[in-house]
Design an enzyme around this catalytic site. Structure first.
Site, PDB file in Angstrom:
ATOM      1  NE  ARG A  44      -3.753  -1.749   2.354  1.00  0.00           N
ATOM      2  CZ  ARG A  44      -5.023  -1.700   2.565  1.00  0.00           C
ATOM      3  NH1 ARG A  44      -5.537  -0.567   3.099  1.00  0.00           N
ATOM      4  NH2 ARG A  44      -5.799  -2.735   2.800  1.00  0.00           N
ATOM      5  CE  LYS A 149       4.378 -18.591  12.715  1.00  0.00           C
ATOM      6  NZ  LYS A 149       4.933 -17.654  13.432  1.00  0.00           N
ATOM      7  CG  ASP A 178       7.299 -24.249   9.829  1.00  0.00           C
ATOM      8  OD1 ASP A 178       8.155 -23.626  10.276  1.00  0.00           O
ATOM      9  OD2 ASP A 178       6.435 -24.599  10.551  1.00  0.00           O
ATOM     10  CG  HIS A 179      11.249 -19.406   9.689  1.00  0.00           C
ATOM     11  ND1 HIS A 179      10.198 -19.185  10.448  1.00  0.00           N
ATOM     12  CD2 HIS A 179      12.376 -19.092  10.528  1.00  0.00           C
ATOM     13  CE1 HIS A 179      10.906 -18.894  11.621  1.00  0.00           C
ATOM     14  NE2 HIS A 179      12.046 -18.937  11.819  1.00  0.00           N
ATOM     15  CE  LYS A 183      14.949 -21.791  12.583  1.00  0.00           C
ATOM     16  NZ  LYS A 183      15.699 -20.516  12.764  1.00  0.00           N
ATOM     17  CD  GLU A 217      11.753 -16.531  19.851  1.00  0.00           C
ATOM     18  OE1 GLU A 217      12.392 -15.810  19.181  1.00  0.00           O
ATOM     19  OE2 GLU A 217      10.527 -16.740  20.248  1.00  0.00           O
ATOM     20  CG  ASP A 236       4.591 -16.776  17.473  1.00  0.00           C
ATOM     21  OD1 ASP A 236       4.439 -16.285  15.932  1.00  0.00           O
ATOM     22  OD2 ASP A 236       5.394 -16.392  17.965  1.00  0.00           O
ATOM     23  CG  HIS A 241       8.185 -22.267  13.849  1.00  0.00           C
ATOM     24  ND1 HIS A 241       8.063 -22.283  12.399  1.00  0.00           N
ATOM     25  CD2 HIS A 241       7.934 -20.993  14.398  1.00  0.00           C
ATOM     26  CE1 HIS A 241       7.683 -21.025  12.192  1.00  0.00           C
ATOM     27  NE2 HIS A 241       7.905 -20.287  13.147  1.00  0.00           N
ATOM     28  CE  LYS A 341       8.098 -14.497  20.947  1.00  0.00           C
ATOM     29  NZ  LYS A 341       8.726 -14.646  19.969  1.00  0.00           N
TER      30      LYS A 341
HETATM   31  C1  BG6 Z   1       8.476 -16.988  14.029  1.00  0.00           C
HETATM   32  C2  BG6 Z   1       7.564 -16.291  15.278  1.00  0.00           C
HETATM   33  O1  BG6 Z   1       7.721 -17.564  13.216  1.00  0.00           O
HETATM   34  O2  BG6 Z   1       9.419 -17.443  14.717  1.00  0.00           O
HETATM   35  C3  BG6 Z   1       8.528 -15.519  16.263  1.00  0.00           C
HETATM   36  O3  BG6 Z   1       6.382 -15.415  14.818  1.00  0.00           O
HETATM   37  C4  BG6 Z   1       9.658 -16.455  16.580  1.00  0.00           C
HETATM   38  O4  BG6 Z   1       7.788 -15.081  17.395  1.00  0.00           O
HETATM   39  C5  BG6 Z   1      10.510 -16.806  15.451  1.00  0.00           C
HETATM   40  O5  BG6 Z   1      10.516 -15.358  17.258  1.00  0.00           O
HETATM   41  C6  BG6 Z   1      11.678 -17.744  15.929  1.00  0.00           C
HETATM   42  O6  BG6 Z   1      12.459 -17.813  14.557  1.00  0.00           O
HETATM   43  P1  BG6 Z   1      13.918 -18.289  14.854  1.00  0.00           P
HETATM   44  O7  BG6 Z   1      14.370 -18.737  13.337  1.00  0.00           O
HETATM   45  O8  BG6 Z   1      14.519 -17.003  15.280  1.00  0.00           O
HETATM   46  O9  BG6 Z   1      14.112 -19.428  15.903  1.00  0.00           O
END
Ligand code: BG6
Length: 502
Positions: A44, A149, A178-179, A183, A217, A236, A241, A341
Site C-alpha cells: 500500500r 504463517k 514454515d521457515h 533450517k 527465546e 506462534d 515450527h 519468550k
Molecule cells: C516466528 C515467530 O515464526 O519465529 C516469532 O513468529 C519467533 O515469534 C520466530 O521469534 C523464531 O524464529 P527463529 O528462526 O529466530 O528461531
C-alpha cells in the site's frame, strides 16, 4: 531454473525487509537467481522503484554491511515496486500491467511466484483478486503462491482457507511456508535418522524413555505486541515450527526422499498425535506469561506492560506440554515440548533420552547427573549433536562419569550455512515443495492444537506467571512424573564443565 518474476505482497513490511530481500541478495551473490529475473514489490505504501530500492537495499541494515557496492547496485536494479490498495480488486490490473512490462523488459516468459507477506486477513483477498486477472493460470508456464504463517487461526479457519485457496490455485501451486523447515539442522534430523544405520534400530518405544524439545527465546514480544497478543505461543511456535520438528523426529522412514513420500509420512505422524482431553488439560499443558523482573540488574518489563498488549491480557508467552503419539513406534513414550519468550537464552534443541541399561552394575560408583544416555540435537545456535554416555574414570574401582561425544556443524564447512529463507525461496523457484507444508498436514496439526485452544478460550485452565529471564513456571516441572526433568540448555551445546553461556 526457469526465468520468472517474483512478486512480494507486503514488500514494505518487516519480513520483506529483514528476511526476504536479504535472502534474495544472498541468492544473487551466490549466482542462484535465474538469468532472466525481476522482483516486484507490491504494497500500500506509496513508493517509487527508486524509493523501494533505497529502503530495502541502500539504506537497509539487514544486508551485509561489507557487501560489494557494485553487487548491491546491480542487485537493486532487479527490484521494482508497484503501490496498490491490496483490498481493492480493480487495483490488481495494475499488477498485471506491470508484470507484462517487466516480462518485456527482462525477457521473462510469464512465470510468476506470488509471495504473501501480508497480514493474514489478506490471504483470502489477494489470491482471489490475482485470479480475477487470470494471474493464477499456469498454461505452459508456472504460477505459484507462497503463504506465510499463520495459516489459519484454528482448525476450522485453516480448513476454510485451504478450501478458498483451492478455488484459485491447485495444491501443487501452493507453497505454505514454515521457515523452520528451511533450517539446515531441521533437515539434518532426517539425515541423522535415515542416512545412518545406528540410530533407527533404537528409535522406538523399546529403547527411548522420552523425547523433549525446548525452543527458548530470550527476547520478549518487542514491537509485535499487537500480533502476538492475538496469537500466543501455541499458535506462534507450536502449531507450526515445533510440530514440524516433532514430525521430523517421529515420522516413519519415507519410501524415498521425494517430496510426496516425505510429506505423506509427516501427515501420518500429525494424524497420530493423541489429542489432549479437556479433563487432562491441567495435567498435560502448562501455559505461562512473563512478569517483570530484574535481568542482570536491569528491569525487564512484564508482558502486560509491552506495547500493544492489554494490561489484563491472558495470552500465553510460554507453553510446556506432554503428549503421546498413538502408533506402534511411539506408544507410551512421552514427548515433552516447551517454548517461551523471555527465557534465559535463545536455544532450540531436541533431547532423546534412552532407557537406562537394565542392570546398573556400577550404581554405587556412578557420578552420573542422570543415568540415561542422551542424544542432544542442537537446532540452534551452536548447531550440532552430542551423545552423552557413561565412561570409567581412570583409576581405582569402577567410577562412572557421564561424558559428551560431540559434533559441531561449524566443523563441517567453511562456507556460511544458508539462512532458512534462502533455502526455501530457492526451492520454491525450482518448484520443489518438499520443505513446504501440505494443506492436509496443516489441518492435522491444528486438530491436535484445537482442544487446547478451546480449553483456554473457556478459561478453564490456569495461566501461570514466570519472571522474565527464567525457565518458565515451576509447574512445568511437574509434567515429568518418572524421575526425569527438563534439560535447561546453555548456549554452548556441551556443558559438562561449569561453563554455561546464556
Ligand atoms: C516466528 C515467530 O515464526 O519465529 C516469532 O513468529 C519467533 O515469534 C520466530 O521469534 C523464531 O524464529 P527463529 O528462526 O529466530 O528461531
Amino acid at each position: 531454473m526457469d526465468s520468472h518474476i517474483f512478486v512480494i505482497f507486503g514488500a514494505s513490511g518487516d519480513l520483506a525487509t529483514r528476511k526476504l530481500i536479504p535472502a534474495f541478495f544472498k541468492l544473487y551473490q551466490g549466482g542462484y537467481l535465474p538469468e532472466k529475473f525481476a522482483l516486484l514489490g507490491v504494497s500500500r505504501t506509496d513508493l517509487s522503484d527508486d524509493d523501494f530500492r533505497t529502503q530495502v537495499v541502500t539504506n537497509s541494515q539487514f544486508l551485509p554491511q561489507d557487501a560489494d557496492p557494485d553487487a548491491l547496485r546491480n542487485f537493486a536494479k532487479l527490484l521494482y515496486y508497484q503501490p496498490i490498495d491490496t483490498a481493492v480488486e480493480a487495483d490488481y490490473a495494475k499488477v498485471k500491467t506491470r508484470l507484462q512490462e517487466l516480462d518485456d523488459r527482462h525477457g521473462t516468459p510469464g512465470n510468476y511466484i506470488f509471495y504473501l507477506s501480508t497480514p493474514p486477513k489478506l490471504y483470502e483477498t489477494v489470491p482471489a483478486y490475482l485470479s480475477a486477472q487470470g494471474l493464477n493460470e499456469s498454461k505452459g508456464r508456472f504460477r505459484r503462491l507462497v503463504i506465510e504463517k499463520p495459516f489459519g487461526y484454528d482448525g476450522e479457519s485453516a480448513r476454510q482457507l485451504n478450501m478458498h485457496l483451492l478455488r484459485f490455485f491447485l495444491e501443487d501451486q501452493i507453497y505454505r511456508i514454515d521457515h523452520y523447515l528451511g533450517k539446515e539442522t531441521v533437515q539434518n534430523l532426517l539425515v541423522t535418522r535415515f542416512a545412518n544405520g545406528i540410530y533407527e534400530p533404537l528409535w522406538n518405544r523399546n529403547y527411548i524413555h522420552h523425547v523433549q524439545i525446548t525452543s527458548a527465546e530470550n527476547i520478549g514480544v518487542q514491537n509485535r505486541g499487537g500480533y502476538y497478543n492475538e496469537s500466543g505461543a501455541l499458535r506462534d511456535m507450536i502449531q507450526n515450527h515445533l510440530l514440524q520438528i516433532v514430525a521430523h523426529i517421529a515420522m516413519e522412514p519415507p519410501v524415498s526422499s521425494d517430496s510426496k513420500a516425505i510429506r505423506n509420512e509427516k501427515l501420518k505422524l500429525f494424524q497420530s498425535l493423541r489429542p489432549i482431553l479437556p479433563e487432562e488439560m491441567d495435567k498435560y499443558v502448562i501455559r505461562g506469561q512473563y512478569t517483570s523482573s530484574n535481568i542482570k540488574e536491569e528491569r525487564a518489563q512484564g508482558y502486560r506492560e509491552e506495547k500493544g498488549v492489554p494490561t489484563d491480557s491472558r495470552t500465553e508467552t510460554y507453553v510446556a506440554m506432554k503428549f503421546f503419539i498413538d502408533n506402534w513406534r511411539w506408544s507410551d513414550v512421552p514427548f515433552y515440548l516447551r517454548t517461551g519468550k523471555r527465557m534465559p537464552t535463545k536455544v532450540t534443541e531436541v533431547v532423546i533420552t534412552f532407557k537406562p541399561s537394565p542392570q546398573r552394575l556400577f550404581r554405587s560408583e556412578e557420578t552420573f547427573n542422570n543415568p540415561y544416555n542422551q542424544l542432544i540435537i542442537r537446532i540452534q545456535p551452536h548447531e550440532g549433536l552430542a551423545l552423552r554416555f557413561g565412561m570409567k574414570v581412570p583409576g581405582q574401582g569402577f567410577k562412572v562419569k557421564d561424558v559428551d561425544m560431540d559434533f559441531h556443524y561449524a566443523d563441517l564447512t567453511d562456507a556460511e550455512v544458508p539462512e532458512a529463507y534462502e533455502r526455501l525461496i530457492l526451492d520454491c523457484m525450482r518448484g520443489d515443495g518438499t520443505l513446504y507444508s501440505l494443506g492436509e498436514s496443516v489441518e492435522a496439526a491444528w486438530k491436535f492444537v484445537d482442544p487446547i485452544l478451546d480449553a483456554w478460550e473457556a478459561n478453564e485452565t490456569k495461566l501461570f506467571g514466570y519472571p522474565a529471564g527464567t525457565w518458565g513456571p515451576k509447574e512445568a516441572e511437574n509434567l515429568f512424573t518418572n524421575g526425569s526433568a527438563w534439560r535447561n540448555p546453555c548456549k554452548n551445546l556441551t556443558n559438562m564443565s561449569d561453563f554455561c553461556e546464556l
